[in-house]
Scaffold this active site. Structure first.
Site, PDB file in Angstrom:
ATOM      1  N   PRO A  74       2.653  12.184  -1.239  1.00 26.93           N
ATOM      2  CA  PRO A  74       1.886  12.799  -0.143  1.00 26.93           C
ATOM      3  C   PRO A  74       0.905  13.830  -0.673  1.00 26.93           C
ATOM      4  O   PRO A  74       1.160  14.489  -1.681  1.00 26.93           O
ATOM      5  CB  PRO A  74       2.961  13.488   0.694  1.00 26.93           C
ATOM      6  CG  PRO A  74       4.222  12.803   0.350  1.00 26.93           C
ATOM      7  CD  PRO A  74       4.092  12.350  -1.066  1.00 26.93           C
ATOM      8  N   CYS A  75      -0.216  13.955   0.024  1.00 30.03           N
ATOM      9  CA  CYS A  75      -1.280  14.778  -0.537  1.00 30.03           C
ATOM     10  C   CYS A  75      -1.752  15.885   0.394  1.00 30.03           C
ATOM     11  O   CYS A  75      -2.662  16.619   0.050  1.00 30.03           O
ATOM     12  CB  CYS A  75      -2.459  13.893  -0.913  1.00 30.03           C
ATOM     13  SG  CYS A  75      -2.895  12.749   0.379  1.00 30.03           S
ATOM     14  N   GLN A  76      -1.122  16.033   1.563  1.00 25.49           N
ATOM     15  CA  GLN A  76      -1.635  17.036   2.516  1.00 25.49           C
ATOM     16  C   GLN A  76      -1.773  18.422   1.878  1.00 25.49           C
ATOM     17  O   GLN A  76      -2.724  19.131   2.146  1.00 25.49           O
ATOM     18  CB  GLN A  76      -0.709  17.184   3.738  1.00 25.49           C
ATOM     19  CG  GLN A  76      -0.775  16.032   4.693  1.00 25.49           C
ATOM     20  CD  GLN A  76       0.312  15.008   4.363  1.00 25.49           C
ATOM     21  OE1 GLN A  76       0.639  14.810   3.201  1.00 25.49           O
ATOM     22  NE2 GLN A  76       0.821  14.354   5.370  1.00 25.49           N
TER      23      GLN A  76
END
Ligand SMILES: C[S@@+](CC[C@H](N)C(=O)[O-])C[C@H]1O[C@@H](n2cnc3c(N)ncnc32)[C@H](O)[C@@H]1O
Length: 436
Positions: A74-76
């Site tokens: 995940p990159c948020q």
């Protein structure tokens, strides 16, 4: 090539890898909704697990004997990277690197947002992979050059054990298509769609400023409220233009990209919109799914919430990008692609007083050695020479040819070492990619 896909989501990266010719033997995610979609469309090899629990996950992955571990953590949290604030979710990248370091497959592939490259988390994850013996290629690509109708910039990291850093960058760059993929290429001529917005609903009647130089006047169809089918609205994320010609790529899709224009946009549309925003359709969910490369018959029905589907679509590695990278990896793995000898090597040889036919012979011998090595670029010259001795066909060569091939590899290693001593700033290839 046996692959385990970590953080598999709905399966964009898995699907692209399969299309490239790989075999997915395991996939892991912790989101039940995504797992259901994955299982319905790709296969039953998907498992629920929290990848942060490396102690539990690494042995599970090891049992599957992967040659390649892939993953799009995940990159948020990298969205705040400008502020250098990296949250708990960014740690999932570290968990990916730790799993690779424990399982030690021959290859690893990680995808993330471009800005992750500057993060402390990537610096630490990279260090973990380096200590585990991986050569790293890291390159930021724009997916629109790889068959995806989005200007989606993504960090692609490919690791291979014992390899020299940067070993696959030229091949990833060369896999670019001749032109960018457009919305029309994917969605076709008739993009259909609903025009369900009326500026007057928001007390706005002037969504078409006339004082923009070079802008065409409204056409009859535009002013009658009928879409002329050449434009589509993609809701901008963090500002910018919303109206897109279908003869260009869309911007990188996010969860809200298919929503109609917000009232604020209708009141104050981008001055760069080529036609009035009130008169173009916005994307449908089926269209965002297609733009990410999921096939028409992809079954999203197991998801209970529409919003979850939007999130999974936005999360995905575009299928065509995953396929293109997968093909590059497979070609090298099979020894079908051999890295070109960099021009800098010839310049360096000349500076050492090697020229003319001798120089050509050295380059030829280097290419021949590299082919015998199946295109591998070892980080360590000792390893490289050992691999050459064991390479198929090497023992059959004459003693003088064998000695020429060894000498060429040694010279190439000396050249690489000289570059490390005097670092030079490398130019981004053809202005599109940043290569490290
Ligand atoms: C960017 S998405 C991956 C998209 C996927 N690679 C694709 O191409 O469709 C990240 C995924 O990581 C999953 N995830 C988040 N935290 C996790 C954890 N602790 N363990 C396992 N999966 C996790 C999310 O559920 C999400 O599906």
């Amino acid at each position: 090539m046996r692959v385990v896909d970590l953080f598999c989501g709905a399966g964009g990266l898995s699907l692209g890898s399969m299309r490239a010719g790989m075999e997915i033997v395991g996939a892991i995610d912790s989101w039940d909704a995504a797992i259901e979609i994955y299982r319905r469309n790709i296969g039953d090899h998907v498992r629920h697990a929290d990848i942060r629990d490396v102690v539990a996950v690494a042995p599970m992955v090891m049992d599957l004997r992967p040659i390649l571990i892939t993953g799009g953590p995940p990159c948020q949290d990298f969205s705040t990277a400008g502020l250098r604030v990296e949250g708990e979710r960014a740690e999932l990248m570290t968990a990916f690197a730790m799993t690779v370091a424990v399982v030690r497959p021959q290859w690893c592939l990680m995808e993330n947002v471009a800005r992750a490259q500057k993060s402390l988390t990537w610096a630490r994850s990279r260090e973990i992979l380096k200590r585990a013996g991986y050569g790293i290629t890291e390159i930021v690509v724009d997916a629109s050059w790889y068959g995806v109708a989005q200007t989606r910039k993504r960090l692609i990291v490919v690791g291979r054990r014992d390899e020299a850093d940067g070993f696959l960058a030229a091949e990833i760059d060369a896999a670019r298509q001749a032109r960018q993929t457009t919305i029309r290429d994917i969605l076709g001529e008739d993009i259909g769609g609903q025009i369900d917005i009326h500026p007057s609903r928001y007390g706005c009647t002037a969504d078409w400023p006339t004082d923009v130089p070079g802008r065409a006047p409204r056409t009859a169809s535009q002013s009658s409220g009928v879409s002329d089918q050449q434009y589509i609205f993609v809701r901008p994320f963090g500002g910018g233009r919303g109206v897109r010609s279908i003869d260009e790529p869309a911007p990188a899709l996010v969860r809200t990209s298919r929503e109609p224009p917000a009232p604020g946009y209708l009141l104050n549309p981008s001055r760069l919109d080529l036609v009035p925003v009130s008169q173009v359709p916005h994307l449908s969910q089926q269209q965002t799914s297609l733009l990410q490369g999921f096939p028409k018959d992809w079954d999203w029905s197991p998801a209970r919430r529409v919003r979850d589907i939007d999130q999974m679509i936005a999360n995905a590695v575009p299928v065509a990008l995953a396929e293109a990278i997968g093909r590059v990896i497979l070609a090298r793995h099979r020894g079908e692609s051999v890295p070109a000898t960099a021009d800098g090597f010839s310049d360096w040889l000349k500076a050492q007083g090697v020229g003319g036919q001798v120089l050509r012979n050295r380059r030829h011998a280097l290419g021949r050695a590299r082919r015998l090595l199946g295109g591998r670029l070892y980080a360590d010259i000792g390893e490289e020479l050992r691999a050459l001795e064991e390479a198929n066909g090497f023992a059959d060569l004459s003693p003088s040819t064998r000695s020429d091939l060894r000498a060429a590899l040694r010279m190439h290693a000396d050249w690489k070492a000289s570059k490390k001593e005097e670092p030079v700033r490398r130019k981004a290839p053809r202005g599109h990619h940043r290569q490290v």
